[in-house]
Design a protein around this motif. Structure first.
Motif, short mmCIF file in Angstrom:
data_model
loop_
_atom_site.label_atom_id
_atom_site.label_comp_id
_atom_site.label_asym_id
_atom_site.label_seq_id
_atom_site.Cartn_x
_atom_site.Cartn_y
_atom_site.Cartn_z
N VAL A 179 31.99 35.17 47.13
CA VAL A 179 33.40 34.98 47.47
C VAL A 179 34.24 35.30 46.24
N ALA A 180 35.51 35.57 46.48
CA ALA A 180 36.40 35.97 45.38
C ALA A 180 36.69 34.80 44.46
N TYR A 181 36.96 35.10 43.20
CA TYR A 181 37.40 34.08 42.26
C TYR A 181 38.71 33.48 42.77
N SER A 219 32.40 38.36 41.65
CA SER A 219 32.39 37.34 42.70
C SER A 219 31.76 36.05 42.20
N VAL A 220 32.05 34.98 42.94
CA VAL A 220 31.37 33.71 42.75
C VAL A 220 30.29 33.64 43.82
N ASN A 221 29.03 33.59 43.42
CA ASN A 221 27.91 33.67 44.36
C ASN A 221 27.38 32.30 44.71
N ILE A 222 27.34 32.02 46.01
CA ILE A 222 26.87 30.73 46.50
C ILE A 222 25.48 30.91 47.11
N VAL A 223 24.51 30.22 46.52
CA VAL A 223 23.13 30.32 46.98
C VAL A 223 22.90 29.34 48.13
N THR A 224 22.28 29.82 49.18
CA THR A 224 21.99 28.98 50.36
C THR A 224 20.53 29.16 50.74
N ASN A 249 36.32 35.87 57.45
CA ASN A 249 37.50 36.68 57.77
C ASN A 249 38.56 35.87 58.49
N LYS A 250 38.14 35.02 59.41
CA LYS A 250 39.07 34.19 60.17
C LYS A 250 39.79 33.18 59.29
N GLU A 251 39.08 32.61 58.31
CA GLU A 251 39.64 31.59 57.43
C GLU A 251 40.32 32.18 56.20
N GLY A 252 40.33 33.49 56.10
CA GLY A 252 41.01 34.14 54.98
C GLY A 252 40.25 34.05 53.66
N ILE A 253 38.95 33.85 53.73
CA ILE A 253 38.13 33.80 52.51
C ILE A 253 37.69 35.22 52.17
N GLU A 254 38.09 35.66 51.00
CA GLU A 254 37.85 37.05 50.61
C GLU A 254 36.40 37.25 50.18
N ILE A 255 35.79 38.29 50.74
CA ILE A 255 34.45 38.71 50.32
C ILE A 255 34.65 39.92 49.40
N PRO A 256 34.54 39.75 48.09
CA PRO A 256 34.94 40.81 47.16
C PRO A 256 33.92 41.95 47.10
N PHE A 257 34.38 43.05 46.58
CA PHE A 257 33.52 44.19 46.29
C PHE A 257 33.58 44.43 44.78
N PRO A 258 32.61 45.12 44.20
CA PRO A 258 32.63 45.34 42.74
C PRO A 258 33.94 45.98 42.29
N GLN A 259 34.56 45.38 41.30
CA GLN A 259 35.85 45.88 40.82
C GLN A 259 36.00 45.56 39.33
N MET A 260 36.94 46.22 38.71
CA MET A 260 37.18 46.01 37.29
C MET A 260 38.69 45.98 37.04
N ASP A 261 39.13 44.96 36.32
CA ASP A 261 40.54 44.87 35.93
C ASP A 261 40.73 45.52 34.57
N VAL A 262 41.70 46.44 34.46
CA VAL A 262 42.00 47.13 33.22
C VAL A 262 43.37 46.66 32.72
N HIS A 263 43.44 46.15 31.50
CA HIS A 263 44.69 45.68 30.89
C HIS A 263 45.11 46.65 29.82
N VAL A 264 46.32 47.18 29.91
CA VAL A 264 46.84 48.13 28.95
C VAL A 264 47.90 47.43 28.08
N LYS A 265 47.74 47.48 26.79
CA LYS A 265 48.69 46.87 25.87
C LYS A 265 49.52 47.95 25.20
N ASN A 266 50.84 47.75 25.18
CA ASN A 266 51.73 48.69 24.51
C ASN A 266 52.04 48.18 23.11
#
Length: 267
Positions: A179-181, A219-224, A249-266
């Motif tokens: 699930v998403a952070y 993602s935050v992985n929940i073991v079951t 999907n019904k409850e609005g809980i995001e199932i994330p896909f691999p992604q990367m946040d890029v921060h640009v500093k000026n």
């Protein structure tokens, strides 16, 4: 004329032997088939292991036919003492040439004695997986889930590593739901628990386990982990996956896909 008389005399002396030997061979083979067939029926009615039935049927048929052939050779006047000596020497040479075949025969015997698997079990060995269809003298025949036939030598099965998926009455089903952070962990856990508890195929003992397994890159992985009867394993696995996806999907809980946040500093 004298040669013709000798032929007649030879036929009179030996003709009955050959006729008797041929009749003995035909009747012997027929009796062998009858014995093997009915012995297999008797063992099946007495709930003898199917693998043992097929193994003994094949082995007994070969052994009885070999004895009949040797008897027929004696009936027609072949000297058995010298023949047995020749056969022994030939057997030694054949044995050396077919060490693998003898190993497979010994492997078949070991399988039937120690029973690491039986007909109907789903196993994985020698790089193949499938349901055991038949245990023969030299080979074991598997049927894959897409209906292919796999023939594996018994020697490798008896001496190599093997996984038997159906020998135990129960199996553990494992999931890792991402699930998403920022998701509400307690809510997610409650949803998973409710879905699992609604499935009657899930056993209550051992207890259901749900825990936060890891905080991965995306993602935050929940073991079951739950336990179920072996025959219900795949049904539970796929049905819970489907319900989790639907409810998330019904409850609005995001199932994330691999992604990367890029921060640009000026500067």
């Amino acid at each position: 004329m004298e040669n013709l008389d000798q032929v007649y005399m030879w036929l009179i002396d030996n003709g009955m032997k050959f006729i008797g030997a041929i009749l003995f061979l035909i009747i012997g083979f027929w009796i062998t088939k009858f014995i093997v067939k009915h012995l297999a029926k008797i063992m099946t009615k007495r709930n003898v292991d199917v693998g043992l039935v097929t193994f003994l049927r094949s082995f007994l048929g070969i052994a009885l036919k070999a004895m009949i052939i040797v008897s027929v050779m004696g009936m027609v006047g072949i000297e058995m003492t010298s023949f047995i000596a020749i056969l022994g020497a030939a057997g030694l040479a054949v044995g050396l040439a077919f060490q693998g075949t003898l190993s497979n025969f010994a492997g078949g015997v070991m399988i039937l004695i120690f029973k690491p698997f039986k007909v109907g079990d789903y196993i994985e060995a020698q790089g193949f997986a499938g349901s055991v269809k038949e245990i023969q003298i030299f080979n074991t025949i598997l049927t894959t889930v897409d209906n292919k036939i796999i023939i594996i030598p018994n020697g490798g099965l008896a001496n190599g590593s093997m996984t038997n998926y159906t020998q135990q009455a129960t199996r553990r089903v494992d999931w890792k739901f991402g699930v998403a952070y920022g998701s509400d962990y307690k809510k997610v856990r409650e949803i998973i628990l409710n879905i699992i508890n609604s499935d009657k195929r899930v056993l209550k003992d051992p207890e259901i386990f749900i825990g936060l397994g890891e905080m991965a890159d995306s993602s935050v992985n929940i073991v079951t982990r739950v336990w179920t009867k072996t025959e219900d394993y795949w049904g539970v696995f796929f049905d819970v996956n489907e319900k989790i996806y639907e409810v998330f999907n019904k409850e609005g809980i995001e199932i994330p896909f691999p992604q990367m946040d890029v921060h640009v500093k000026n500067n």
